[in-house]
Design an enzyme around this catalytic site. Structure first.
Site, short mmCIF file in Angstrom:
data_model
loop_
_atom_site.label_atom_id
_atom_site.label_comp_id
_atom_site.label_asym_id
_atom_site.label_seq_id
_atom_site.Cartn_x
_atom_site.Cartn_y
_atom_site.Cartn_z
NE ARG A 1 -12.35 -0.52 -2.93
CZ ARG A 1 -10.95 -0.66 -2.59
NH1 ARG A 1 -10.27 -0.69 -2.01
NH2 ARG A 1 -10.69 -1.93 -4.26
CG ASN B 1 -2.16 -1.64 1.54
OD1 ASN B 1 -2.00 -1.90 -0.31
ND2 ASN B 1 -2.87 -1.31 2.13
#
Length: 431
Positions: A131, A23
């Site tokens: 999202r 990430n």
């Protein structure tokens, strides 16, 4: 299609080196589009998502080279890569690439910041809820970009360049903060980002941008101030250790029992999850080398958790913790506040004998004495590894299929677990 075969019952003993954070790696790689000079990233993990992003960046004209291994380097040590976007040859990011990985949508920010225009497909990635990208687009609009959506593509234009602005996010958004940060570095004037995400991966990107010549204040806080610069230079930056990988293996040790050193893991990045693991009965010992996780033969205590933005309990560890709770003494309640539809692992855990009921945004887990191995199927990146964790403590054999999800986010998973005594192997199948 590959699967992973696990025969449960073996405790884990040894050392697991923690890889660079996926990430953090992805936005750091995307930041290479901001400069014509070379960005060197050390400790970059070998993951399917990293390989896919290399293809996407190459489509824009980024040259990518991998440094050779040095004598004595471990076979599972992170790699060093050099990224150079001397000339942006295309500002289009096509659907067939972007649809496979959500984070690739973030190329929109450096492209419009540096080139004044970009056309990027709406994103894909794990199916864990909608999202929406509205907050990312709001941030770019605040900075002066003209945004339109046509035939599934976002078109951003800023012919005269981006301008500094005040951006206040109505809710914490990691992707929105990444996008706003990258775009603001090349925007004229002062940018203020309020309610910015504080995740360690956001901090890692900000620190790399500073090395590249960006002027950023308030790093690590929810208020970021950026003074735009005319251009950015190259830099050398090491990707921080993956807190989600570390938390995953910590849950695995707490589930299977044993004593494992998570080499390179950082306590401050994982404090909330470690606090919860200690409540379950695991012994957590920070050391100079990393974090040591141990659990003796005592049972697992049930603990309630609620996912929150950093520094709260990470949503990316929710599935792994749920796997641990399937064998806890008593009942636990796991509440998911970040993503809707992130309980797809529940049905697969039930195939192993778990007792889980869904109640809106919460899962109620009644611990059982034993889990039984069975064929199960991965549904997204984190859900897939929760099945591995459960299988480590299940009786008999478990086969986890569709492990391409695992390959997106976990480097050398089978080797790392097998090196600590787990009976886990990858089964490759043709076709």
């Amino acid at each position: 299609m590959d699967s992973i075969r696990i025969i449960g019952g073996n405790p884990l003993y040894g050392t697991i080196p923690i890889s660079g954070a996926k990430n953090a790696a992805l936005p750091l790689m995307i930041a290479s589009l901001l400069t014509p000079e070379t960005l060197t990233l050390q400790n970059l993990p070998r993951l399917a998502d990293v390989s896919l992003l290399v293809r996407i960046l190459g489509n824009h004209g980024v040259d990518y080279t991998i440094a050779g291994k040095k004598p004595g380097d471990s076979s599972i040590a992170g790699q060093t890569v050099h990224l150079k976007a001397r000339n942006i040859v295309d500002t289009l990011a096509p659907y067939d690439l972007v649809s496979k990985m959500r984070a690739s949508f973030w190329v929109l920010a450096p492209l419009v910041a540096r080139m004044g225009e970009a056309k990027v497909s709406l994103p894909g990635g794990c199916a864990i809820g909608t999202r929406p990208v509205d907050l990312l687009l709001m941030a770019l609009e605040k900075l002066g970009a003209e945004i339109s959506i046509e035939a599934g593509y976002v078109i951003a234009k800023a012919r005269g360049g981006l301008r500094g602005a005040e951006i206040t996010f109505p809710k914490v958004t990691v992707g929105g903060t990444h996008v706003a940060l990258m775009a603001a570095t090349l925007a004229r004037g002062h940018t203020l980002i309020q309610n910015a995400a504080r995740e360690p991966e956001v901090t890692d990107l900000a620190q790399c941008l500073v090395k590249m010549g960006a002027k950023i204040h308030g790093i690590g806080t929810s208020t970021l101030e950026i003074e735009g610069v005319a251009s950015l230079n190259g830099a050398v930056h090491s990707v921080l250790p993956d807190r989600i990988e570390a938390g995953t293996y910590a849950c695995a040790v707490a589930m299977a029992g044993g004593d494992v050193m998570l080499e390179g893991a950082q306590v401050d990045a994982l404090r909330s999850a470690l606090d919860v693991l200690e409540q379950t009965g695991a012994v957590v010992t920070p050391t100079n080398e990393g974090i040591r996780i141990a659990r003796n033969g005592a049972g697992i205590s049930a603990v309630d958790v609620t996912t929150q933005p950093f520094p709260g309990f990470p949503t990316d560890l929710q599935a792994q913790f749920m796997a641990l709770m399937t064998k806890a003494k008593g009942q636990s309640r796991i509440t998911e506040t970040i993503f809707e539809n992130r309980f797809m692992h529940v049905q697969e855990l039930a195939r192993l004998g778990a007792q889980i009921k869904l109640d809106g945004d919460a899962a109620i887990v009644d611990g059982v004495r034993r889990l039984q191995g069975a064929p199960v199927m991965a549904t997204d990146l984190r859900a897939s590894v929760s099945l591995v964790i459960a299988a480590l403590a299940a009786e008999g054999e478990t086969s986890v299929s569709r492990v391409y999800h695992l390959d997106r986010g976990f480097e050398h998973l089978e080797a790392k677990l097998a090196g600590c005594g787990a009976n886990v192997t990858r089964v490759s199948q043709a076709g």
